[in-house]
Write a protein that holds these residues in place. Structure first.
Motif, PDB file in Angstrom:
ATOM      1  N   GLU A 352       0.830  -1.203   0.000  1.00 38.84           N
ATOM      2  CA  GLU A 352       0.000   0.000   0.000  1.00 38.84           C
ATOM      3  C   GLU A 352       0.873   1.265   0.000  1.00 38.84           C
ATOM      4  O   GLU A 352       0.620   2.204  -0.754  1.00 38.84           O
ATOM      5  N   TYR A 353       1.903   1.268   0.840  1.00 36.50           N
ATOM      6  CA  TYR A 353       2.748   2.475   0.894  1.00 36.50           C
ATOM      7  C   TYR A 353       3.661   2.578  -0.318  1.00 36.50           C
ATOM      8  O   TYR A 353       4.067   3.681  -0.682  1.00 36.50           O
ATOM      9  N   GLU A 354       3.961   1.453  -0.930  1.00 39.06           N
ATOM     10  CA  GLU A 354       4.666   1.511  -2.218  1.00 39.06           C
ATOM     11  C   GLU A 354       3.768   2.161  -3.262  1.00 39.06           C
ATOM     12  O   GLU A 354       4.193   3.048  -3.992  1.00 39.06           O
ATOM     13  N   LEU A 355       2.528   1.711  -3.282  1.00 36.76           N
ATOM     14  CA  LEU A 355       1.563   2.285  -4.227  1.00 36.76           C
ATOM     15  C   LEU A 355       1.441   3.789  -4.027  1.00 36.76           C
ATOM     16  O   LEU A 355       1.351   4.555  -4.997  1.00 36.76           O
ATOM     17  N   LYS A 356       1.470   4.226  -2.773  1.00 34.50           N
ATOM     18  CA  LYS A 356       1.292   5.645  -2.462  1.00 34.50           C
ATOM     19  C   LYS A 356       2.594   6.450  -2.576  1.00 34.50           C
ATOM     20  O   LYS A 356       2.587   7.662  -2.365  1.00 34.50           O
ATOM     21  N   GLY A 357       3.697   5.759  -2.820  1.00 35.44           N
ATOM     22  CA  GLY A 357       4.944   6.477  -3.087  1.00 35.44           C
ATOM     23  C   GLY A 357       5.641   7.052  -1.863  1.00 35.44           C
ATOM     24  O   GLY A 357       6.430   7.998  -1.990  1.00 35.44           O
ATOM     25  N   VAL A 358       5.368   6.510  -0.687  1.00 35.65           N
ATOM     26  CA  VAL A 358       6.054   7.007   0.517  1.00 35.65           C
ATOM     27  C   VAL A 358       7.559   6.722   0.370  1.00 35.65           C
ATOM     28  O   VAL A 358       7.954   5.572   0.181  1.00 35.65           O
ATOM     29  N   PRO A 359       8.408   7.751   0.430  1.00 31.53           N
ATOM     30  CA  PRO A 359       9.826   7.584   0.073  1.00 31.53           C
ATOM     31  C   PRO A 359      10.591   6.578   0.926  1.00 31.53           C
ATOM     32  O   PRO A 359      11.414   5.838   0.414  1.00 31.53           O
ATOM     33  N   VAL A 360      10.319   6.549   2.239  1.00 37.72           N
ATOM     34  CA  VAL A 360      11.071   5.651   3.114  1.00 37.72           C
ATOM     35  C   VAL A 360      10.108   4.839   3.984  1.00 37.72           C
ATOM     36  O   VAL A 360       9.164   5.384   4.552  1.00 37.72           O
ATOM     37  N   ARG A 361      10.379   3.561   4.045  1.00 42.40           N
ATOM     38  CA  ARG A 361       9.595   2.690   4.920  1.00 42.40           C
ATOM     39  C   ARG A 361      10.527   2.072   5.953  1.00 42.40           C
ATOM     40  O   ARG A 361      11.601   1.594   5.610  1.00 42.40           O
ATOM     41  N   MET A 362      10.133   2.107   7.194  1.00 43.10           N
ATOM     42  CA  MET A 362      10.890   1.432   8.234  1.00 43.10           C
ATOM     43  C   MET A 362      10.014   0.314   8.776  1.00 43.10           C
ATOM     44  O   MET A 362       8.818   0.513   9.004  1.00 43.10           O
ATOM     45  N   ALA A 363      10.613  -0.853   8.967  1.00 41.81           N
ATOM     46  CA  ALA A 363       9.877  -1.960   9.566  1.00 41.81           C
ATOM     47  C   ALA A 363      10.689  -2.441  10.759  1.00 41.81           C
ATOM     48  O   ALA A 363      11.915  -2.550  10.682  1.00 41.81           O
ATOM     49  N   ILE A 364       9.996  -2.675  11.867  1.00 45.76           N
ATOM     50  CA  ILE A 364      10.721  -3.099  13.062  1.00 45.76           C
ATOM     51  C   ILE A 364       9.951  -4.175  13.817  1.00 45.76           C
ATOM     52  O   ILE A 364       8.757  -4.021  14.108  1.00 45.76           O
ATOM     53  N   GLY A 365      10.619  -5.295  14.072  1.00 47.50           N
ATOM     54  CA  GLY A 365      10.015  -6.397  14.810  1.00 47.50           C
ATOM     55  C   GLY A 365      10.770  -6.627  16.107  1.00 47.50           C
ATOM     56  O   GLY A 365      11.672  -5.858  16.462  1.00 47.50           O
ATOM     57  N   MET A 366      10.432  -7.705  16.824  1.00 49.59           N
ATOM     58  CA  MET A 366      11.022  -7.937  18.132  1.00 49.59           C
ATOM     59  C   MET A 366      12.508  -8.271  18.041  1.00 49.59           C
ATOM     60  O   MET A 366      13.301  -7.876  18.883  1.00 49.59           O
ATOM     61  N   ARG A 367      12.883  -9.014  16.989  1.00 50.01           N
ATOM     62  CA  ARG A 367      14.295  -9.372  16.856  1.00 50.01           C
ATOM     63  C   ARG A 367      15.130  -8.107  16.582  1.00 50.01           C
ATOM     64  O   ARG A 367      16.211  -7.931  17.124  1.00 50.01           O
ATOM     65  N   ASP A 368      14.579  -7.238  15.705  1.00 51.98           N
ATOM     66  CA  ASP A 368      15.254  -5.958  15.436  1.00 51.98           C
ATOM     67  C   ASP A 368      15.454  -5.180  16.731  1.00 51.98           C
ATOM     68  O   ASP A 368      16.514  -4.619  16.983  1.00 51.98           O
ATOM     69  N   LEU A 369      14.417  -5.199  17.533  1.00 52.35           N
ATOM     70  CA  LEU A 369      14.446  -4.436  18.777  1.00 52.35           C
ATOM     71  C   LEU A 369      15.589  -4.920  19.667  1.00 52.35           C
ATOM     72  O   LEU A 369      16.363  -4.116  20.203  1.00 52.35           O
ATOM     73  N   GLN A 370      15.678  -6.263  19.754  1.00 49.03           N
ATOM     74  CA  GLN A 370      16.732  -6.834  20.596  1.00 49.03           C
ATOM     75  C   GLN A 370      18.127  -6.496  20.079  1.00 49.03           C
ATOM     76  O   GLN A 370      19.041  -6.232  20.857  1.00 49.03           O
ATOM     77  N   SER A 371      18.274  -6.504  18.749  1.00 47.62           N
ATOM     78  CA  SER A 371      19.602  -6.213  18.197  1.00 47.62           C
ATOM     79  C   SER A 371      19.796  -4.722  17.923  1.00 47.62           C
ATOM     80  O   SER A 371      20.796  -4.316  17.356  1.00 47.62           O
ATOM     81  N   GLY A 372      18.800  -3.901  18.327  1.00 45.41           N
ATOM     82  CA  GLY A 372      18.941  -2.448  18.148  1.00 45.41           C
ATOM     83  C   GLY A 372      19.005  -2.037  16.696  1.00 45.41           C
ATOM     84  O   GLY A 372      19.745  -1.134  16.323  1.00 45.41           O
ATOM     85  N   GLN A 373      18.191  -2.703  15.885  1.00 42.10           N
ATOM     86  CA  GLN A 373      18.227  -2.422  14.445  1.00 42.10           C
ATOM     87  C   GLN A 373      16.834  -2.140  13.891  1.00 42.10           C
ATOM     88  O   GLN A 373      15.827  -2.341  14.555  1.00 42.10           O
TER      89      GLN A 373
END
Ligand SMILES: [Zn+2]
Ligand SMILES: [Zn+2]
Lengths: 491, 491
Positions: A352-373
């Protein structure tokens, strides 16, 4: 996960129409040829307006507002202008409806409420504005007049396309009056430069600045300057025009001023405009088969953050880390959307956000959180990378600048790859079918231009301001020529 | 040094008309009933727009754009709305002009270019918008829709006055759709509050919030809420309206949604608008016989500085001291004009900036410079004082805030002094000739309201939201009533 857009390579035209609709930019209305600009599309237009308006004001212009209607007798005063627009004028003839005695509950035009003089819905405002300027200008001290108007205009086009050609469209029209020819010509060029700066720096679309040939000139102008952009199908799109009106409207409306020597002279004029057509240029220049690609400076949302989580506890943990980052991003004027709507899955949101052309997308899950990424995806390149949360705000800020430039560079490279010096008629006929800008010698006559248009649908887009003097022969007639002009098929 | 405006006390109406012209706010155009909004007037309107737009966005609304034209068949769908506006509709019947064979150089409407269905130039956009919402709304998840539009509209009025009543005017119109009656009513009230806040805090004009009586309701609404302001002649001006549309437009355009229980229901609607009419209210509420009085929040120029000097050397000395002060003022968002135009004398300039309503004037000559002082004049009170240059920036900043409040307070006091509880018909007839708001008991019937209007030209401006319950008898009919309503003559 694409929203099933048609592919550009298969049907560019259908891809455009579907993209405009699915990205919630605009849709056709119940009125033939008129569109509804939807909130998401309008928010891009608002950003364009704000940037342009600031630039107009920095160059000394102020806004005003003139009537929507032009009495027929004023409309026809400047003959060339009138002739140029007569065929596409919506005309108000009556000022009242009444109950239709033959159709209970229905209305009909009241024949007794016929206007003595018909009113043209403005297709452009030179006539009404110059008839007003007449009363504002007596002396050289009243000049220059530097006015802009944001307005809707109506041109009854037979074949319409959203944003590119609609019966009603939104635009701005500058109308200036000057004491000297030089000053008016300087204004004409200045406003072309303003447009070029806006389209290149805000829209990330490279343009060629040039003069229109006599055939393509604005009706009523002595010279029309324009900026021409290349779309991804190799066709040209005129993104803005700035007209040197000479004394044509001053003569038609008898607008004179007393110069410093006390002598009466006719005033010199300019007019210049860009419209919601720029939305079409923006869409067609950058977007891809996944949807819109927007330069950050015009994107309603700069960054979308999608949390990937199972339950409320996960979400709260993510929020605890992300909310301060959002706050910091916002402090830099970056618009952020945190989308934790659990009615949709992350994959659906990504599309959906690709369709809408949002320049940057950030995705964050629990593993990312633990590794600070955090996963950062760029809309323009469709690339992803994992970045440390530490320093992410600076990284995003720089990334948005980089995207703005990268989108421009990509469009610039595409245009360079699709501009061709063409020196024979056979080569012209072959290349024009493939698309792109054809740089050709031309003998300077309308006859040749018309013949080429008839044979190939290509027109002279402009005679570039920076055209290099060189001897050559017209690509069609073989007659002598001293510089190349840009031929292309156009929107 | 006054610019020879008519006096309010002698001819209020003529004073207003002349002020609008001489202060360069607007002028009549070549089109019957349509005005030209001049740059100075438009810059005030732009400030109004910006403030309102920010408030709309803060309350969750986004802008969009719908067509100028409404096909007759859509226009007539909501019968009450259509009936209410039919008598003032400009109608487009043709889409082309052609050369007039009997008048060389002239144009005529091409009879072959008659539209199959006439197009009404929007007098308001409910019809075109609800015909669009039909396609946007299927489920409760699609609600609410919270959209605003900035646009021009046309209502063919027979007697027009600049800003107050013009055939074309500029406005914003909010159009929202909701799942429940309560939510729609809350929205209606919320937007009335937004308008009241804007008019009181930005325009410095106190308002009374209330319900319209059935007679004065918007055509197609179940309830109309309004804000009413008092002008200096004691007449009322309706400054904004917010309409609870019930399900009227949803029914006319068959707009239904599936609720959470899976059942189909008609949608609930609101619409709300303010227009360039607010310019008229602003002018008439505060201005005096010397010209405009503008609240600082809407003044295009906050401070004008007039140097009083003999030669270049004096001017340079003044500039050396003043320029850093201007820079500092600007850093606080204060707009400053330094007027060293030597074609005009200081006295002429003083009168000119009074006419234009610049809130603060500073004048500085050589003697002031030596004593480290400056003369500061307030436009609202026409008072002057000498202030030390030291600390002048803080002083001016505070003074602008004080002026904003003082203007409000003055208007508030004036209104309080001109609101009267009136309990007999004799007193009503006497007071209405003197002007002001008459707080009277009313029996709640349209018949009484119409009779009073017929006899006195006074209408019910509103039934105040904060009306106190009390027993009484109708000022005209003597029938019982439980609260007072506001009667007044109105613009
Ligand atoms: Zn002349
Ligand atoms: Zn229905």
């Amino acid at each position: 996960m694409s929203k099933g857009l048609p592919k550009r390579s298969e049907n560019y035209s259908e891809w455009y129409n579907e993209l405009v609709k699915r990205a919630d930019l605009a849709e056709n209305s119940a009125v033939r040829g008129c569109m509804v600009i939807k909130p998401y599309g309008y928010s891009i237009w608002e950003k364009m307006q704000r940037a342009l308006d600031d630039m107009f004001k920095e160059t000394g212009h102020t806004n005003a507002y003139f009537p929507l209607f032009v009495p027929k007798s004023l409309f026809e005063a400047e003959e060339k202008n009138a002739e140029g627009f007569a065929k596409e004028c919506a005309v108000v003839t009556h000022y009242r409806l009444k109950s239709d005695p033959n159709n209970p509950g229905k209305l009909m035009v009241d024949p007794e409420a016929k206007l003595e003089e018909e009113l043209v819905v403005r297709p452009t405002s030179e006539a009404i504005i110059w008839s007003t300027y007449k009363n504002w200008i007596q002396s050289h001290r009243d000049l220059p007049i530097l006015i802009n108007q944001w307005a809707n205009v109506v041109r009854w086009e037979m074949r319409t396309r959203m944003f590119l050609r609609t019966a009603e469209f939104l635009w701005q029209e500058g109308h200036t009056a000057h004491a000297t020819e030089n000053e008016a010509m300087d204004e004409t060029k200045q406003m072309l430069d303003v447009y070029a700066t806006f389209v290149e720096e805000w829209m990330s679309v490279p343009v060629i600045k040039g003069f229109k040939s006599a055939n393509e000139r604005f009706a009523g102008a002595d010279e029309t300057l324009c900026i021409e952009a290349m779309m991804q199908d190799g066709k040209a799109l005129q993104a803005g025009t700035s007209h040197f009106l000479g004394q044509n409207f001053a003569k038609a409306f008898d607008v004179k001023f007393q110069n410093k020597e006390g002598k009466l002279e006719h005033v010199w004029g300019t007019s210049w405009g860009v419209s919601t057509r720029l939305m079409g240029a923006l869409i067609m220049a950058h977007s891809d088969d996944n949807g819109l690609v927007l330069p950050p400076k015009l994107a309603p949302i700069h960054v979308v953050i999608v949390p990937i989580y199972k339950g409320d506890e996960d979400l709260e943990a993510i929020k605890a880390v992300i909310m301060p980052i959002i706050k910091e991003l916002k402090s830099y004027g970056i618009t952020v959307k945190f989308d934790d709507n659990d009615a949709y899955r992350p994959g659906w949101k990504f599309a959906e956000y690709e369709l809408k052309g949002v320049p940057v997308r950030m995705a964050i899950g629990m593993r990312d959180l633990q590794s600070g990424q955090v996963e950062v995806a760029r809309r323009d390149t469709l690339t992803k990378e994992t970045r440390p949360l530490e320093g992410i705000v600076t990284y995003i800020k720089d990334l948005l600048d980089e995207i703005q430039k990268a989108i421009y560079q990509k469009a610039f490279n595409f245009r360079q790859e699709n501009m061709f010096k063409v020196d024979s008629w056979a080569a012209f006929e072959e290349q024009i079918e493939k698309g792109g800008f054809l740089l050709c010698h031309w003998d300077g006559t309308s006859e040749t231009e018309e013949k080429i248009k008839e044979l190939t649908k290509a027109t002279i887009r402009c005679i570039p301001l920076d055209a290099v003097e060189e001897t050559g022969t017209c690509v069609y007639s073989g007659k002598p020529s001293n510089k190349r002009v840009v031929f292309a098929r156009a929107y």
